[in-house]
Design a protein around this motif. Structure first.
Motif, PDB file in Angstrom:
ATOM      1  N   VAL A 172       0.825  -1.072  -0.031  1.00  0.00           N
ATOM      2  CA  VAL A 172      -0.131   0.118   0.134  1.00  0.00           C
ATOM      3  C   VAL A 172       0.923   1.088   0.031  1.00  0.00           C
ATOM      4  CG1 VAL A 172      -1.671   1.361   1.128  1.00  0.00           C
ATOM      5  CG2 VAL A 172      -2.001  -1.238   1.064  1.00  0.00           C
ATOM      6  N   GLN A 173       2.038   1.255   0.952  1.00  0.00           N
ATOM      7  CA  GLN A 173       2.792   2.366   1.110  1.00  0.00           C
ATOM      8  C   GLN A 173       3.401   2.531  -0.668  1.00  0.00           C
ATOM      9  OE1 GLN A 173       3.927   4.126   3.665  1.00  0.00           O
ATOM     10  NE2 GLN A 173       5.330   5.338   2.517  1.00  0.00           N
ATOM     11  N   ASP A 174       3.836   1.740  -1.122  1.00  0.00           N
ATOM     12  CA  ASP A 174       4.730   1.605  -2.562  1.00  0.00           C
ATOM     13  C   ASP A 174       3.524   2.145  -3.380  1.00  0.00           C
ATOM     14  OD1 ASP A 174       6.952   0.465  -1.292  1.00  0.00           O
ATOM     15  OD2 ASP A 174       6.513  -1.278  -2.418  1.00  0.00           O
ATOM     16  N   THR A 175       2.319   1.876  -3.422  1.00  0.00           N
ATOM     17  CA  THR A 175       1.530   2.124  -4.219  1.00  0.00           C
ATOM     18  C   THR A 175       0.942   3.609  -4.226  1.00  0.00           C
ATOM     19  OG1 THR A 175       0.352   0.112  -4.261  1.00  0.00           O
ATOM     20  CG2 THR A 175      -0.820   1.831  -5.179  1.00  0.00           C
ATOM     21  N   TYR A 176       0.716   4.235  -3.059  1.00  0.00           N
ATOM     22  CA  TYR A 176       0.344   5.335  -2.712  1.00  0.00           C
ATOM     23  C   TYR A 176       1.244   6.519  -2.327  1.00  0.00           C
ATOM     24  CZ  TYR A 176      -4.345   3.430  -3.578  1.00  0.00           C
ATOM     25  OH  TYR A 176      -5.005   2.683  -3.967  1.00  0.00           O
ATOM     26  N   HIS A 177       2.456   5.954  -1.851  1.00  0.00           N
ATOM     27  CA  HIS A 177       3.486   6.854  -1.265  1.00  0.00           C
ATOM     28  C   HIS A 177       3.232   7.344   0.187  1.00  0.00           C
ATOM     29  CE1 HIS A 177       5.539   6.502  -4.972  1.00  0.00           C
ATOM     30  NE2 HIS A 177       4.515   7.038  -5.539  1.00  0.00           N
ATOM     31  N   TYR A 178       2.227   6.517   0.698  1.00  0.00           N
ATOM     32  CA  TYR A 178       1.935   6.829   2.454  1.00  0.00           C
ATOM     33  C   TYR A 178       0.616   5.589   2.500  1.00  0.00           C
ATOM     34  CZ  TYR A 178      -2.419   9.521   1.567  1.00  0.00           C
ATOM     35  OH  TYR A 178      -3.773   9.970   1.111  1.00  0.00           O
ATOM     36  N   LEU A 179       0.134   5.524   3.715  1.00  0.00           N
ATOM     37  CA  LEU A 179      -1.071   4.829   4.215  1.00  0.00           C
ATOM     38  C   LEU A 179      -2.327   5.814   4.324  1.00  0.00           C
ATOM     39  CD1 LEU A 179       0.899   2.348   6.600  1.00  0.00           C
ATOM     40  CD2 LEU A 179       0.566   2.043   4.314  1.00  0.00           C
ATOM     41  N   PRO A 180      -2.937   5.693   3.230  1.00  0.00           N
ATOM     42  CA  PRO A 180      -4.300   6.440   3.462  1.00  0.00           C
ATOM     43  C   PRO A 180      -5.057   5.892   4.865  1.00  0.00           C
ATOM     44  CG  PRO A 180      -3.821   6.101   1.219  1.00  0.00           C
ATOM     45  CD  PRO A 180      -2.749   4.974   1.913  1.00  0.00           C
ATOM     46  N   GLU A 181      -5.683   6.924   5.207  1.00  0.00           N
ATOM     47  CA  GLU A 181      -6.507   6.642   6.334  1.00  0.00           C
ATOM     48  C   GLU A 181      -7.724   5.402   5.812  1.00  0.00           C
ATOM     49  OE1 GLU A 181      -9.903   8.088   9.709  1.00  0.00           O
ATOM     50  OE2 GLU A 181      -8.266   9.657   8.492  1.00  0.00           O
ATOM     51  N   ASP A 182      -8.355   5.777   4.568  1.00  0.00           N
ATOM     52  CA  ASP A 182      -9.340   5.025   3.925  1.00  0.00           C
ATOM     53  C   ASP A 182      -8.896   3.650   3.607  1.00  0.00           C
ATOM     54  OD1 ASP A 182     -11.071   6.946   4.070  1.00  0.00           O
ATOM     55  OD2 ASP A 182     -11.093   7.308   1.660  1.00  0.00           O
ATOM     56  N   ALA A 183      -7.565   3.262   3.461  1.00  0.00           N
ATOM     57  CA  ALA A 183      -6.975   2.140   3.298  1.00  0.00           C
ATOM     58  C   ALA A 183      -6.895   1.306   4.457  1.00  0.00           C
ATOM     59  CB  ALA A 183      -5.409   2.350   2.550  1.00  0.00           C
ATOM     60  N   LEU A 184      -6.292   1.859   5.442  1.00  0.00           N
ATOM     61  CA  LEU A 184      -6.119   1.432   6.760  1.00  0.00           C
ATOM     62  C   LEU A 184      -7.595   0.897   7.390  1.00  0.00           C
ATOM     63  CD1 LEU A 184      -3.486   3.452   8.384  1.00  0.00           C
ATOM     64  CD2 LEU A 184      -3.345   1.331   7.449  1.00  0.00           C
ATOM     65  N   ARG A 185      -8.692   1.501   7.053  1.00  0.00           N
ATOM     66  CA  ARG A 185      -9.954   1.443   7.687  1.00  0.00           C
ATOM     67  C   ARG A 185     -10.529   0.194   6.718  1.00  0.00           C
ATOM     68  NH1 ARG A 185     -12.023   4.676  10.902  1.00  0.00           N
ATOM     69  NH2 ARG A 185     -11.671   6.831  11.200  1.00  0.00           N
ATOM     70  N   TYR A 186     -10.241  -0.242   5.452  1.00  0.00           N
ATOM     71  CA  TYR A 186     -10.508  -1.197   4.508  1.00  0.00           C
ATOM     72  C   TYR A 186      -9.896  -2.365   5.010  1.00  0.00           C
ATOM     73  CZ  TYR A 186     -11.367  -4.326   0.725  1.00  0.00           C
ATOM     74  OH  TYR A 186     -11.501  -5.173  -0.008  1.00  0.00           O
ATOM     75  N   ILE A 187      -8.519  -2.139   5.078  1.00  0.00           N
ATOM     76  CA  ILE A 187      -7.887  -3.547   5.859  1.00  0.00           C
ATOM     77  C   ILE A 187      -8.375  -3.891   7.114  1.00  0.00           C
ATOM     78  CG2 ILE A 187      -5.342  -4.253   6.573  1.00  0.00           C
ATOM     79  CD1 ILE A 187      -4.419  -2.179   4.331  1.00  0.00           C
ATOM     80  N   SER A 188      -8.606  -3.009   7.972  1.00  0.00           N
ATOM     81  CA  SER A 188      -8.945  -3.420   9.238  1.00  0.00           C
ATOM     82  C   SER A 188     -10.330  -4.317   9.165  1.00  0.00           C
ATOM     83  CB  SER A 188      -9.010  -2.042  10.363  1.00  0.00           C
ATOM     84  OG  SER A 188      -9.854  -2.144  11.184  1.00  0.00           O
ATOM     85  N   GLU A 189     -11.104  -3.502   8.299  1.00  0.00           N
ATOM     86  CA  GLU A 189     -12.568  -4.355   8.268  1.00  0.00           C
ATOM     87  C   GLU A 189     -12.355  -5.536   7.590  1.00  0.00           C
ATOM     88  OE1 GLU A 189     -15.447  -1.848   6.450  1.00  0.00           O
ATOM     89  OE2 GLU A 189     -14.823  -0.008   7.956  1.00  0.00           O
TER      90      GLU A 189
END
Length: 153
Positions: free
Chosen positions: A27-44
């Motif tokens: 995810v970091q490689d794709t977006y150059h950071y960890l977007p909050e939406d991405a973390l929420r999606y991974i969490s769920e």
């Protein structure tokens, strides 16, 4: 679109909890950071508490919760590099890129960071541009590494 990309990354690792760091790296490689939406999606999706994801993301220096540049410049500031002038290289790159250490250029092309040690002390001082190692640098050589990249883009 974001969730489709994140879903494909999670699917690549079969949503395996043991692959969490690899998932976050992708995810970091794709977006150059960890977007909050991405973390929420991974969490769920992986049934991992969001607080646990943030704990992992803030523990490892490789992860960022704020957008970073397309290219990351890391200046080693370990003992050998420090003794050989890494602090002067950092200052010089800050002037060249018009950012402070930890900052990202306005065009989101470059992020300048310092790291404690890259484990190649015999090449001190060292600058990594993305994953490319450049050793035995001085201020002029460091600026020459960045200038051609700036002019090409």
């Amino acid at each position: 679109m974001l969730h489709e990309k994140i879903a494909s990354i999670v699917d690549k690792y079969e949503a395996d909890r043991e692959a969490l760091i690899m998932i976050l790296q992708d995810v970091q490689d794709t977006y150059h950071y960890l977007p909050e939406d991405a973390l929420r999606y991974i969490s769920e999706r992986m049934d991992i508490p969001l607080t646990q994801l943030y704990a992992v993301a803030t523990f490892y220096k490789a992860f960022s919760l704020t957008p970073e540049g397309e290219h990351t410049i890391r200046v080693c500031c370990g003992t050998a590099c420090h003794v050989k002038g890494s602090d002067r290289i950092v200052s010089c790159l800050e002037r060249e890129l018009h950012i402070k250490e930890g900052g990202t250029t306005l065009d989101k092309k470059y992020t300048l960071k310092t790291v404690r040690c890259v484990g190649a002390c015999s090449l001190a001082p060292i600058v990594l541009i993305d994953d490319e190692v450049h050793g035995r640098l001085n201020q002029d050589k460091a600026v020459r590494l960045v200038r051609p990249k700036k002019n090409k883009e």
